[in-house]
Every structure is written in C-alpha cells, then in structure tokens.
Design an enzyme around this catalytic site. Structure first.
Site, PDB file in Angstrom:
ATOM      1  N   HIS A  88       0.836  -1.212   0.000  1.00 47.51           N
ATOM      2  CA  HIS A  88       0.000   0.000   0.000  1.00 47.51           C
ATOM      3  C   HIS A  88       0.862   1.251   0.000  1.00 47.51           C
ATOM      4  O   HIS A  88       0.409   2.333  -0.327  1.00 47.51           O
ATOM      5  CB  HIS A  88      -0.908   0.044   1.231  1.00 47.51           C
ATOM      6  CG  HIS A  88      -1.740  -1.184   1.395  1.00 47.51           C
ATOM      7  ND1 HIS A  88      -2.879  -1.393   0.682  1.00 47.51           N
ATOM      8  CD2 HIS A  88      -1.582  -2.281   2.174  1.00 47.51           C
ATOM      9  CE1 HIS A  88      -3.409  -2.559   1.018  1.00 47.51           C
ATOM     10  NE2 HIS A  88      -2.641  -3.114   1.918  1.00 47.51           N
ATOM     11  N   HIS A 115       7.290   6.953   6.249  1.00 49.34           N
ATOM     12  CA  HIS A 115       6.758   6.683   4.908  1.00 49.34           C
ATOM     13  C   HIS A 115       6.144   7.983   4.369  1.00 49.34           C
ATOM     14  O   HIS A 115       5.982   8.945   5.114  1.00 49.34           O
ATOM     15  CB  HIS A 115       5.704   5.565   4.958  1.00 49.34           C
ATOM     16  CG  HIS A 115       4.560   5.895   5.860  1.00 49.34           C
ATOM     17  ND1 HIS A 115       4.512   5.516   7.173  1.00 49.34           N
ATOM     18  CD2 HIS A 115       3.432   6.631   5.648  1.00 49.34           C
ATOM     19  CE1 HIS A 115       3.404   5.986   7.730  1.00 49.34           C
ATOM     20  NE2 HIS A 115       2.735   6.671   6.823  1.00 49.34           N
ATOM     21  N   HIS A 117       3.085   9.922   1.795  1.00 48.15           N
ATOM     22  CA  HIS A 117       1.799   9.848   1.081  1.00 48.15           C
ATOM     23  C   HIS A 117       1.903  10.825  -0.083  1.00 48.15           C
ATOM     24  O   HIS A 117       2.266  11.978   0.119  1.00 48.15           O
ATOM     25  CB  HIS A 117       0.655  10.256   2.008  1.00 48.15           C
ATOM     26  CG  HIS A 117       0.488   9.311   3.168  1.00 48.15           C
ATOM     27  ND1 HIS A 117      -0.338   8.217   3.115  1.00 48.15           N
ATOM     28  CD2 HIS A 117       1.075   9.279   4.386  1.00 48.15           C
ATOM     29  CE1 HIS A 117      -0.271   7.553   4.259  1.00 48.15           C
ATOM     30  NE2 HIS A 117       0.584   8.178   5.049  1.00 48.15           N
TER      31      HIS A 117
HETATM   32 ZN   LIG Z   1       1.010   7.679   6.957  1.00 50.59          ZN
END
Ligand SMILES: [Zn+2]
Ligand SMILES: *[C@@H]1O[C@H](CO)[C@@H](O)[C@H](O)[C@H]1NC(C)=O
Ligand SMILES: *[C@@H]1O[C@H](CO)[C@@H](O)[C@H](O)[C@H]1NC(C)=O
Length: 308
Positions: A88, A115, A117
């Site tokens: 994902h 991470h 987005h």
């Molecule tokens: Zn996140």
C-alpha cells in the site's frame, strides 16, 4: 472442473477479497478490495470518532502555550535503513536509537518507520489538508511509546503512538537528499521487495527540533487499517520542499499489491467529531510580539525625549 474444487477456489478468492483494503485510486479493483469508504466494514475502528487525517481550519485552531518543542535523539546518526514495499506504501524502517521526548507527549517514544503519502501526475497527495488545501506530499514518522513493543500493544493508549507529519511544497529546486529516497523506491517496485539505503540521516530530510517550535496537535488515528485510535498527531507548520521533477519521479517508482501504479496514496479527510486542534505558541511569534512591544516603547520613549 470438479464442483468442490471450483467452490474452494471461489471461497479462497472471496476470502482474499475481504482480507484486502485499498485506496480510492485502485478503482479498477473495486470488486476485489475495499476502498476507504468501506474500511470500517472490516476494521471497526476506521468508523470511530477520532479518525485521521483531518482538514485543519486555521481560524478554529486553539493556541496552547503548553506545547513545548521536541528533543530529537539519534536524528543525526548515520544509518543503513531498510526500505520495503508493503503493498500500500513503502516503509523506511528506523532503528530504536532514533527517539524523541518533549512536545508535551507523556513519555519517551522510539521511532519505528517513516513513509510518504503522495498523489501522482501533478496531483497533490498529502493526507492532512490546511483550510481545504491539499499539499504535494506528506511525510509520516511513526514512533511507539516506551515500553510498548508494537502497534498492537500501544493501541489501547490514546497517546501510544506519536506521529510526526511534515507537508511538502513544490519548489523549482530539488530537495538535496530526496534523490536517494527516490532511487530506493525504484528498487522496491513490487509488494514485498526491499532494499537498503546506506549512510542515511534523518536530519538530512527534516529540520532539527530547535527549528520546529510551531506545530498543530490533535488526537487521532492511524490513517491505514486498522485505523487504531492511539495517535498523538503533530503536524509541523514548517513545510519541506520537493521539486516538481522529484514529485513526478516519486509517484512513478512503485506498484500496489494489485500491480497498479502506486499513486494517490492518501485517505480522505475525516470528520473532527468535536475534537479540538491545538497550535503551539511559536517562539518566532513570541519574539515578534516582544519586538513589537519594544518598538512601541522606543517610539514612546523617543518622543518623550528619554531616548536621544
Ligand atoms: Zn502515513
Ligand atoms: C552500513 O553498512 C556498511 C556496509 O555493509 C557497513 O560497513 C557499515 O558499518 C554499516 N553502518 C552501520 C551504521 O551499521
Ligand atoms: C504483500 O507482501 C506481503 C509480504 O511482504 C504478503 O504478506 C502479502 O500477502 C502480499 N500481499 C498481496 C496482496 O500479495
């Protein structure tokens, strides 16, 4: 085909379907995965009253002078970090030597991973929005409170997880340290693949704590299933820069577990449901208030002849 074989194949396909969640952008797999609207059917917390991300309405934010700066520990250490495509998004694992205290958080927190987005093809992809504006990209650094060992253990504590969030703004100049990140993403194109970035320093990506006095704070959740409502969110006011070239490149590197390009990896904003968003009283703002008073005083004193 033998009917029972057919039936068991069908059942295993169905169970695979219900076991997977996806982002809205994976729309062509509507039949085999649950998009964000449907997450709560399988992960009840996703339908809770303290969900993230949110839209921050700046004129409704409460200024709170009890939100001090953070202490970052290990952010300047040189590390070899493992990057893995999780299907994902891609996670950049951080060692336990990276920690934080302060920021009005109840204890010491150790870093687990960070991470990003992002959007894709020129579309912005941050999770949090400010007055309705979505930013180019968002960085999340996930920390777990001591002495919890995992998200599962921290889940029952409203501040079990500390998430630091940075919004990116598009600039014409490259961010000097993001190309190593982009190259690593290019080495983890498919679900489950991993690579190492040698000689990585978190301080190459984010500013030092002393330059991060101003931030938003609210209580919320993880933004991916199971949407655990255990997160003390910190969204820094200072944005990070990324060039349009880097932004385009970052969204082209990876594929979802479904094989589609990994783009638009953000959850839609969630209702506030009565929560309050706080903003720290920035020292920069405080300094300007003091300077303003000082200038008022000098004018007064000057006109009365006390300062010549
Ligand atoms: Zn996140
Ligand atoms: C990183 O990896 C290199 C090569 O494998 C090794 O020489 C170095 O000691 C490692 N650094 C750390 C901090 O583990
Ligand atoms: C993605 O990879 C992980 C292992 O890294 C695996 O557990 C998971 O089942 C994979 N997902 C899909 C849908 O293939």
């Amino acid at each position: 085909m033998d009917f029972s074989v057919y039936l068991s194949t069908l059942l295993s396909l169905l169970s695979q379907c219900t076991a997977q969640w996806c982002y809205q952008s994976q729309s062509s797999c509507d039949d085999i995965c649950r998009d964000p609207i449907q997450w709560a059917a399988q992960f009840p917390s996703c339908g809770g009253l303290r969900q993230s991300p949110i839209n921050i309405v700046t004129k409704k934010v409460h200024v709170n002078s009890a939100l001090p700066p953070f202490n970052f520990i290990g952010h300047t250490n040189t590390l070899n970090i493992t990057v893995e495509n999780k299907g994902h998004s891609a996670h950049f694992a951080l060692p336990q030597s990276v920690r934080l205290t302060g920021g009005a958080l109840p204890g010491e927190y150790r870093a687990a991973q960070f991470h990003f987005h992002w959007g894709g093809n020129g579309r912005p992809g941050s999770e949090h929005t400010i007055d309705g504006e979505r930013f180019s990209m968002e960085l999340h650094i996930v920390h777990i409170k001591e002495p919890y060992g995992s998200l599962a253990e921290a889940e029952h504590d409203m501040a079990g997880i500390a998430l630091l969030a940075f919004l990116f703004e598009e600039t014409s100049d490259d961010h000097p340290h993001l190309d190593a990140v982009i190259a690593a993403l290019g080495r983890v194109q498919n679900n489950g693949s991993s690579t190492v970035i040698p000689n990585f320093r978190l301080s190459d990506i984010i500013p030092s704590a002393k330059d991060l006095h101003s931030y938003y704070r609210y209580v919320g959740s993880m933004t991916t299933p199971g949407c655990e409502q255990a997160v003390a969110w910190t969204l820094f006011h200072q944005t990070l820069s990324i060039s349009s070239r880097q932004l385009d490149a970052i969204a082209l590197q990876c594929r979802f577990w479904t094989g589609q390009p990994m783009t638009d990896i953000f959850r839609p904003t969630q209702p506030l449901d009565g929560r309050v968003v706080y903003r720290s009283r920035a020292s920069a703002a405080l300094t300007s208030v003091i300077l303003w008073w000082f200038s008022v005083f000098s004018v007064v004193l000057g006109t009365t002849g006390l300062i010549q």
